[in-house]
Write a protein that holds these residues in place. Structure first.
Motif, PDB file in Angstrom:
ATOM      1  N   PHE A   1       3.035   0.999 -21.177  1.00 40.49           N
ATOM      2  CA  PHE A   1       1.862   1.000 -22.038  1.00 40.49           C
ATOM      3  C   PHE A   1       1.954   2.147 -23.044  1.00 40.49           C
ATOM      4  N   VAL A   2       1.384   1.934 -24.221  1.00 44.47           N
ATOM      5  CA  VAL A   2       1.311   3.003 -25.215  1.00 44.47           C
ATOM      6  C   VAL A   2       0.336   4.062 -24.710  1.00 44.47           C
ATOM      7  N   VAL A   3       0.738   5.314 -24.825  1.00 45.87           N
ATOM      8  CA  VAL A   3      -0.092   6.420 -24.358  1.00 45.87           C
ATOM      9  C   VAL A   3      -1.396   6.499 -25.151  1.00 45.87           C
ATOM     10  N   GLU A   4      -2.467   6.826 -24.482  1.00 47.55           N
ATOM     11  CA  GLU A   4      -3.755   7.057 -25.137  1.00 47.55           C
ATOM     12  C   GLU A   4      -3.971   8.559 -25.272  1.00 47.55           C
ATOM     13  N   VAL A   5      -4.296   9.011 -26.484  1.00 46.88           N
ATOM     14  CA  VAL A   5      -4.547  10.428 -26.759  1.00 46.88           C
ATOM     15  C   VAL A   5      -6.008  10.563 -27.152  1.00 46.88           C
ATOM     16  N   SER A   6      -6.760  11.350 -26.400  1.00 46.43           N
ATOM     17  CA  SER A   6      -8.194  11.489 -26.638  1.00 46.43           C
ATOM     18  C   SER A   6      -8.513  12.677 -27.526  1.00 46.43           C
ATOM     19  N   ALA A   7      -9.771  12.727 -27.954  1.00 44.93           N
ATOM     20  CA  ALA A   7     -10.241  13.868 -28.736  1.00 44.93           C
ATOM     21  C   ALA A   7     -10.073  15.156 -27.943  1.00 44.93           C
ATOM     22  N   ARG A   8     -10.328  15.089 -26.650  1.00 45.88           N
ATOM     23  CA  ARG A   8     -10.201  16.288 -25.820  1.00 45.88           C
ATOM     24  C   ARG A   8      -8.740  16.746 -25.733  1.00 45.88           C
ATOM     25  N   ASP A   9      -7.816  15.784 -25.637  1.00 44.29           N
ATOM     26  CA  ASP A   9      -6.395  16.142 -25.610  1.00 44.29           C
ATOM     27  C   ASP A   9      -6.022  16.954 -26.850  1.00 44.29           C
ATOM     28  N   VAL A  10      -6.442  16.454 -28.015  1.00 49.09           N
ATOM     29  CA  VAL A  10      -6.099  17.113 -29.278  1.00 49.09           C
ATOM     30  C   VAL A  10      -6.788  18.475 -29.371  1.00 49.09           C
ATOM     31  N   ALA A  11      -8.026  18.543 -28.877  1.00 48.04           N
ATOM     32  CA  ALA A  11      -8.741  19.812 -28.897  1.00 48.04           C
ATOM     33  C   ALA A  11      -8.075  20.851 -27.998  1.00 48.04           C
ATOM     34  N   GLU A  12      -7.602  20.417 -26.836  1.00 43.25           N
ATOM     35  CA  GLU A  12      -6.931  21.359 -25.933  1.00 43.25           C
ATOM     36  C   GLU A  12      -5.617  21.848 -26.535  1.00 43.25           C
ATOM     37  N   ILE A  13      -4.899  20.947 -27.208  1.00 43.46           N
ATOM     38  CA  ILE A  13      -3.682  21.374 -27.902  1.00 43.46           C
ATOM     39  C   ILE A  13      -4.031  22.415 -28.958  1.00 43.46           C
ATOM     40  N   ALA A  14      -5.102  22.165 -29.713  1.00 44.76           N
ATOM     41  CA  ALA A  14      -5.511  23.100 -30.762  1.00 44.76           C
ATOM     42  C   ALA A  14      -5.866  24.466 -30.183  1.00 44.76           C
ATOM     43  N   SER A  15      -6.502  24.485 -29.021  1.00 48.10           N
ATOM     44  CA  SER A  15      -6.919  25.757 -28.432  1.00 48.10           C
ATOM     45  C   SER A  15      -5.721  26.615 -28.044  1.00 48.10           C
ATOM     46  N   VAL A  16      -4.618  25.964 -27.642  1.00 47.26           N
ATOM     47  CA  VAL A  16      -3.398  26.713 -27.316  1.00 47.26           C
ATOM     48  C   VAL A  16      -2.653  27.089 -28.590  1.00 47.26           C
ATOM     49  N   ARG A  17      -2.604  26.160 -29.539  1.00 43.51           N
ATOM     50  CA  ARG A  17      -1.920  26.458 -30.797  1.00 43.51           C
ATOM     51  C   ARG A  17      -2.551  27.648 -31.510  1.00 43.51           C
ATOM     52  N   LEU A  18      -3.848  27.780 -31.397  1.00 48.38           N
ATOM     53  CA  LEU A  18      -4.529  28.900 -32.041  1.00 48.38           C
ATOM     54  C   LEU A  18      -3.995  30.237 -31.552  1.00 48.38           C
ATOM     55  N   ARG A  19      -3.484  30.246 -30.338  1.00 46.73           N
ATOM     56  CA  ARG A  19      -2.961  31.478 -29.745  1.00 46.73           C
ATOM     57  C   ARG A  19      -1.464  31.662 -29.978  1.00 46.73           C
ATOM     58  N   VAL A  20      -0.725  30.570 -30.017  1.00 48.03           N
ATOM     59  CA  VAL A  20       0.732  30.720 -30.125  1.00 48.03           C
ATOM     60  C   VAL A  20       1.288  30.495 -31.530  1.00 48.03           C
ATOM     61  N   GLU A  21       0.578  29.731 -32.357  1.00 47.94           N
ATOM     62  CA  GLU A  21       1.112  29.459 -33.691  1.00 47.94           C
ATOM     63  C   GLU A  21       1.202  30.715 -34.563  1.00 47.94           C
ATOM     64  N   PRO A  22       0.225  31.637 -34.473  1.00 42.85           N
ATOM     65  CA  PRO A  22       0.395  32.883 -35.227  1.00 42.85           C
ATOM     66  C   PRO A  22       1.648  33.654 -34.804  1.00 42.85           C
ATOM     67  N   TYR A  23       1.980  33.591 -33.521  1.00 44.08           N
ATOM     68  CA  TYR A  23       3.201  34.251 -33.051  1.00 44.08           C
ATOM     69  C   TYR A  23       4.432  33.562 -33.625  1.00 44.08           C
ATOM     70  N   ALA A  24       4.401  32.214 -33.652  1.00 42.20           N
ATOM     71  CA  ALA A  24       5.506  31.473 -34.251  1.00 42.20           C
ATOM     72  C   ALA A  24       5.640  31.823 -35.730  1.00 42.20           C
ATOM     73  N   ALA A  25       4.516  31.978 -36.415  1.00 45.00           N
ATOM     74  CA  ALA A  25       4.541  32.352 -37.831  1.00 45.00           C
ATOM     75  C   ALA A  25       5.119  33.749 -38.015  1.00 45.00           C
ATOM     76  N   GLU A  26       4.763  34.643 -37.093  1.00 43.77           N
ATOM     77  CA  GLU A  26       5.286  36.012 -37.162  1.00 43.77           C
ATOM     78  C   GLU A  26       6.807  36.021 -36.987  1.00 43.77           C
TER      79      GLU A  26
END
Length: 228
Positions: A75-100
């Motif tokens: 089956f095709v995976v289902e991605v919910s609003a919460r899934d995307v929000a949780e990804i965003a919450s982690v990216r907010l912490r690690v993406e600045p480090y990746a940018a650095e």
């Protein structure tokens, strides 16, 4: 009714050719999230045996686009609003480090690549080309991870990118709520990244993610964040 699969390119029976055909059908929303990929129907449509099809489905499963359920099928995976929000919450912490970590490369030989993604996003917005806009959007953010030369950060992005692409590809309204503002936000992110101002990058990223982060408190069935 099951979607009829057709070759997007010259017919090939290789697992890679089957994979590309199925992947395109998933990402353009032809086979919706939760939709079943029926082996017998796909094999008949494409005129192939089950062997390359099963290899293609395994590759899609490894990529995170397909889930196999015992005794039921793929089956095709289902991605919910919460899934995307949780990804965003982690990216907010690690993406600045990746940018650095990627700052030196971005201010040097890789600068044109970053600016090109912003230009591609602008061009896609002007043409109302949702698929091209999503691609430019994700390439922009992926550059920070790719150029960080940090294997863990790169693995994180590889896992997220497929889910984000799938969600945005399926829910066009989410992506295009305010496309011109989306371009402006990426222009700001590019500017502070090129200046090497990590604090400013973090602040711009937080503003960019504000809608997404609100989705974390919502129901999983809600429409997802505007920005990803």
């Amino acid at each position: 009714m099951d979607h009829k699969f057709e070759w997007l390119e010259q017919r090939t029976t290789t697992p890679d050719g089957v994979y590309r055909t199925l992947r395109a059908a998933i990402l353009d929303g032809t086979v919706p999230p939760g939709g079943q990929l029926r082996e017998a129907h796909i094999a008949a449509d494409l005129g192939i045996s089950r062997s390359p099809l099963r290899e293609a489905l395994t590759k899609l499963e490894e990529e995170g686009l397909v889930v196999k359920i015992p005794f039921r099928g793929a089956f095709v995976v289902e991605v919910s609003a919460r899934d995307v929000a949780e990804i965003a919450s982690v990216r907010l912490r690690v993406e600045p480090y990746a940018a650095e970590l990627s700052a030196a490369a971005l201010r040097g030989p890789e600068r044109p690549r970053l600016l090109q993604t912003v230009e591609d996003l602008h061009r896609a917005t002007e043409k109302n080309d949702i698929a091209a806009g999503i691609d430019a959007h994700l390439r922009f953010h992926g550059l920070f991870y790719d150029l960080s030369e940090h294997s863990i950060l790169q693995s994180l992005w590889n896992g997220w990118e497929t889910k984000l692409r799938l969600y945005l590809s399926v829910d066009h309204r989410t992506y295009s709520d305010d496309p011109h503002q989306l371009v402006v936000e990426h222009e700001r992110l590019a500017a502070v990244a090129l200046e090497g101002d990590n604090d400013a990058f973090r602040q711009e990223l937080a503003a960019h993610f504000q809608t997404a982060l609100r989705g974390q408190a919502g129901d999983q069935g809600e429409r997802a964040p505007r920005h990803a």
